[in-house]
Write a protein that holds these residues in place. Structure first.
Motif, PDB file in Angstrom:
ATOM      1  N   VAL A   8      13.216  21.734  17.741  1.00 11.05           N
ATOM      2  CA  VAL A   8      13.338  22.894  18.618  1.00 11.05           C
ATOM      3  C   VAL A   8      13.704  22.443  20.029  1.00 11.05           C
ATOM      4  N   GLN A   9      13.028  21.406  20.526  1.00  9.24           N
ATOM      5  CA  GLN A   9      13.330  20.896  21.865  1.00  9.24           C
ATOM      6  C   GLN A   9      14.774  20.406  21.958  1.00  9.24           C
ATOM      7  N   ASN A  10      15.238  19.715  20.930  1.00 10.83           N
ATOM      8  CA  ASN A  10      16.608  19.221  20.913  1.00 10.83           C
ATOM      9  C   ASN A  10      17.603  20.374  20.955  1.00 10.83           C
ATOM     10  N   ALA A  11      17.302  21.440  20.194  1.00 17.26           N
ATOM     11  CA  ALA A  11      18.197  22.603  20.156  1.00 17.26           C
ATOM     12  C   ALA A  11      18.245  23.313  21.504  1.00 17.26           C
ATOM     13  N   ILE A  12      17.091  23.426  22.161  1.00 15.92           N
ATOM     14  CA  ILE A  12      17.043  24.066  23.476  1.00 15.92           C
ATOM     15  C   ILE A  12      17.843  23.250  24.490  1.00 15.92           C
ATOM     16  N   ALA A  13      17.617  21.941  24.499  1.00 13.53           N
ATOM     17  CA  ALA A  13      18.265  21.069  25.483  1.00 13.53           C
ATOM     18  C   ALA A  13      19.774  21.019  25.310  1.00 13.53           C
ATOM     19  N   HIS A  14      20.241  21.013  24.053  1.00 15.58           N
ATOM     20  CA  HIS A  14      21.671  20.867  23.773  1.00 15.58           C
ATOM     21  C   HIS A  14      22.348  22.194  23.444  1.00 15.58           C
ATOM     22  N   LYS A  15      21.601  23.306  23.575  1.00 12.24           N
ATOM     23  CA  LYS A  15      22.142  24.648  23.295  1.00 12.24           C
ATOM     24  C   LYS A  15      22.776  24.700  21.910  1.00 12.24           C
ATOM     25  N   GLN A  16      21.957  24.313  20.918  1.00 15.96           N
ATOM     26  CA  GLN A  16      22.391  24.293  19.520  1.00 15.96           C
ATOM     27  C   GLN A  16      21.621  25.327  18.704  1.00 15.96           C
ATOM     28  N   GLN A  17      22.315  25.967  17.776  1.00 15.72           N
ATOM     29  CA  GLN A  17      21.679  26.943  16.904  1.00 15.72           C
ATOM     30  C   GLN A  17      20.760  26.247  15.893  1.00 15.72           C
ATOM     31  N   LEU A  18      19.771  26.997  15.422  1.00 10.74           N
ATOM     32  CA  LEU A  18      18.898  26.552  14.346  1.00 10.74           C
ATOM     33  C   LEU A  18      18.899  27.591  13.247  1.00 10.74           C
ATOM     34  N   GLN A  19      18.753  27.120  12.029  1.00 12.08           N
ATOM     35  CA  GLN A  19      18.571  28.029  10.890  1.00 12.08           C
ATOM     36  C   GLN A  19      17.140  27.841  10.400  1.00 12.08           C
ATOM     37  N   ILE A  20      16.374  28.921  10.386  1.00 10.05           N
ATOM     38  CA  ILE A  20      14.970  28.809  10.020  1.00 10.05           C
ATOM     39  C   ILE A  20      14.627  29.716   8.842  1.00 10.05           C
ATOM     40  N   GLN A  21      13.735  29.230   8.005  1.00 10.87           N
ATOM     41  CA  GLN A  21      13.130  30.050   6.964  1.00 10.87           C
ATOM     42  C   GLN A  21      11.815  30.547   7.536  1.00 10.87           C
ATOM     43  N   TYR A  22      11.690  31.873   7.717  1.00 11.08           N
ATOM     44  CA  TYR A  22      10.556  32.414   8.463  1.00 11.08           C
ATOM     45  C   TYR A  22       9.722  33.359   7.611  1.00 11.08           C
ATOM     46  N   LYS A  23       8.407  33.255   7.774  1.00 17.68           N
ATOM     47  CA  LYS A  23       7.471  34.134   7.070  1.00 17.68           C
ATOM     48  C   LYS A  23       6.730  34.965   8.107  1.00 17.68           C
ATOM     49  N   ASP A  24       6.899  36.287   8.076  1.00 15.98           N
ATOM     50  CA  ASP A  24       6.261  37.120   9.088  1.00 15.98           C
ATOM     51  C   ASP A  24       4.800  37.380   8.730  1.00 15.98           C
ATOM     52  N   LYS A  25       4.123  38.176   9.555  1.00 13.93           N
ATOM     53  CA  LYS A  25       2.692  38.417   9.347  1.00 13.93           C
ATOM     54  C   LYS A  25       2.400  39.199   8.074  1.00 13.93           C
ATOM     55  N   SER A  26       3.444  39.807   7.486  1.00 15.98           N
ATOM     56  CA  SER A  26       3.284  40.520   6.209  1.00 15.98           C
ATOM     57  C   SER A  26       3.633  39.635   5.024  1.00 15.98           C
ATOM     58  N   GLU A  27       3.834  38.335   5.301  1.00 18.75           N
ATOM     59  CA  GLU A  27       4.167  37.336   4.276  1.00 18.75           C
ATOM     60  C   GLU A  27       5.583  37.500   3.731  1.00 18.75           C
ATOM     61  N   GLN A  28       6.415  38.311   4.387  1.00 18.68           N
ATOM     62  CA  GLN A  28       7.805  38.486   3.964  1.00 18.68           C
ATOM     63  C   GLN A  28       8.653  37.355   4.539  1.00 18.68           C
ATOM     64  N   GLN A  29       9.457  36.728   3.666  1.00 16.29           N
ATOM     65  CA  GLN A  29      10.289  35.614   4.098  1.00 16.29           C
ATOM     66  C   GLN A  29      11.719  36.060   4.377  1.00 16.29           C
ATOM     67  N   SER A  30      12.357  35.423   5.348  1.00 19.61           N
ATOM     68  CA  SER A  30      13.750  35.724   5.660  1.00 19.61           C
ATOM     69  C   SER A  30      14.410  34.487   6.243  1.00 19.61           C
ATOM     70  N   LEU A  31      15.717  34.409   6.086  1.00 23.11           N
ATOM     71  CA  LEU A  31      16.502  33.309   6.629  1.00 23.11           C
ATOM     72  C   LEU A  31      17.138  33.792   7.928  1.00 23.11           C
ATOM     73  N   ARG A  32      16.879  33.079   9.025  1.00 20.74           N
ATOM     74  CA  ARG A  32      17.360  33.505  10.335  1.00 20.74           C
ATOM     75  C   ARG A  32      18.214  32.419  10.988  1.00 20.74           C
ATOM     76  N   LEU A  33      19.310  32.837  11.590  1.00 16.33           N
ATOM     77  CA  LEU A  33      20.105  31.955  12.440  1.00 16.33           C
ATOM     78  C   LEU A  33      19.769  32.332  13.875  1.00 16.33           C
TER      79      LEU A  33
END
Length: 229
Positions: free
Chosen positions: A142-167
């Protein structure tokens, strides 16, 4: 702080950043701009190759090297305390990096300081809930992405346990309410979102730069945190 100590501290500050403005030096050491200009002139007269680029500020010309810095016992104690806090609140990769940095710092200390630091190390402990600890080593990515202004692709689980792929385009990393959070532009939602780091299941680095060029500053998110921390 006497003038000699201040001159050395200004030199260390100049070596720690690419550019340093006169205003930031004035604020850091609580001195007038006129005194800043005199100090910079004194450093130049002593052989330190300092140059200036408007409007960025002062900088040390490439190639100059300052001998290893000596740390006071108070500074060393503060760094030791931070090492324990990093190990308690960050992920293992970040904690390991900090420990390696501390090893380098210890190597330039006097043996008497090393002995005192060992005593403090053994007798300073922090107690944190295991629920606060990050299980994955995502902070460096995350720090590397912030410093170099690079996108990340994350697999995220919200508070309802629902998963989604986010860019996402991460703008900042904030610790509040006893958790790490990424504030980022989400391409799926076309808006800024607050992603809790311990809900991220996977982080990929596609190597793609930010598409959005006018991101809000991190201060905006700090001012609008949902809790008063």
């Amino acid at each position: 702080m006497n003038r000699l100590d201040r001159l050395f501290a200004i030199l260390v500050l100049l070596q720690s950043k690419k550019y340093v403005t006169a205003e930031s030096i004035s604020e850091r050491f609580d001195i007038s701009l006129r005194t800043v200009y005199r100090d910079i002139k004194a450093l130049g007269a002593s052989g330190i190759p300092i140059s200036y680029e408007a409007p960025r500020g002062y900088f040390i010309v490439a190639g100059f090297f300052l001998s290893p810095v000596a740390f006071s016992m108070e500074e060393s104690s503060a760094l030791l305390l931070m090492e324990k806090m990093v190990r308690a609140l960050a992920d293992k990769a970040t904690a390991d990096q900090y420990s390696r940095a501390m090893t380098k710092i210890r190597s330039v200390m006097k043996s008497s300081q090393q002995d005192l630091l060992d005593i403090l190390d053994e007798n300073t402990q922090l107690q944190f809930s295991a629920n606060w600890l990050l299980q994955e080593n995502f902070i460096p990515k995350v720090q590397n992405a912030i410093a170099h202004k690079q996108q990340l692709q994350i697999q995220y689980k919200d508070k309802s346990e629902q998963q989604s792929l986010r860019l996402i385009e991460p703008v900042g990393l904030i610790f509040y309410a006893f958790s790490w959070h990424i504030f980022a532009w989400c391409h799926l939602r076309q808006d800024y979102r607050d992603f809790k780091l311990n809900r991220i299941l996977q982080v990929l680095e596609p190597g793609t730069g930010f598409e959005k060029t006018d991101h809000l500053p991190i201060s905006h998110f700090m001012e609008n945190l949902p809790v008063n921390y």
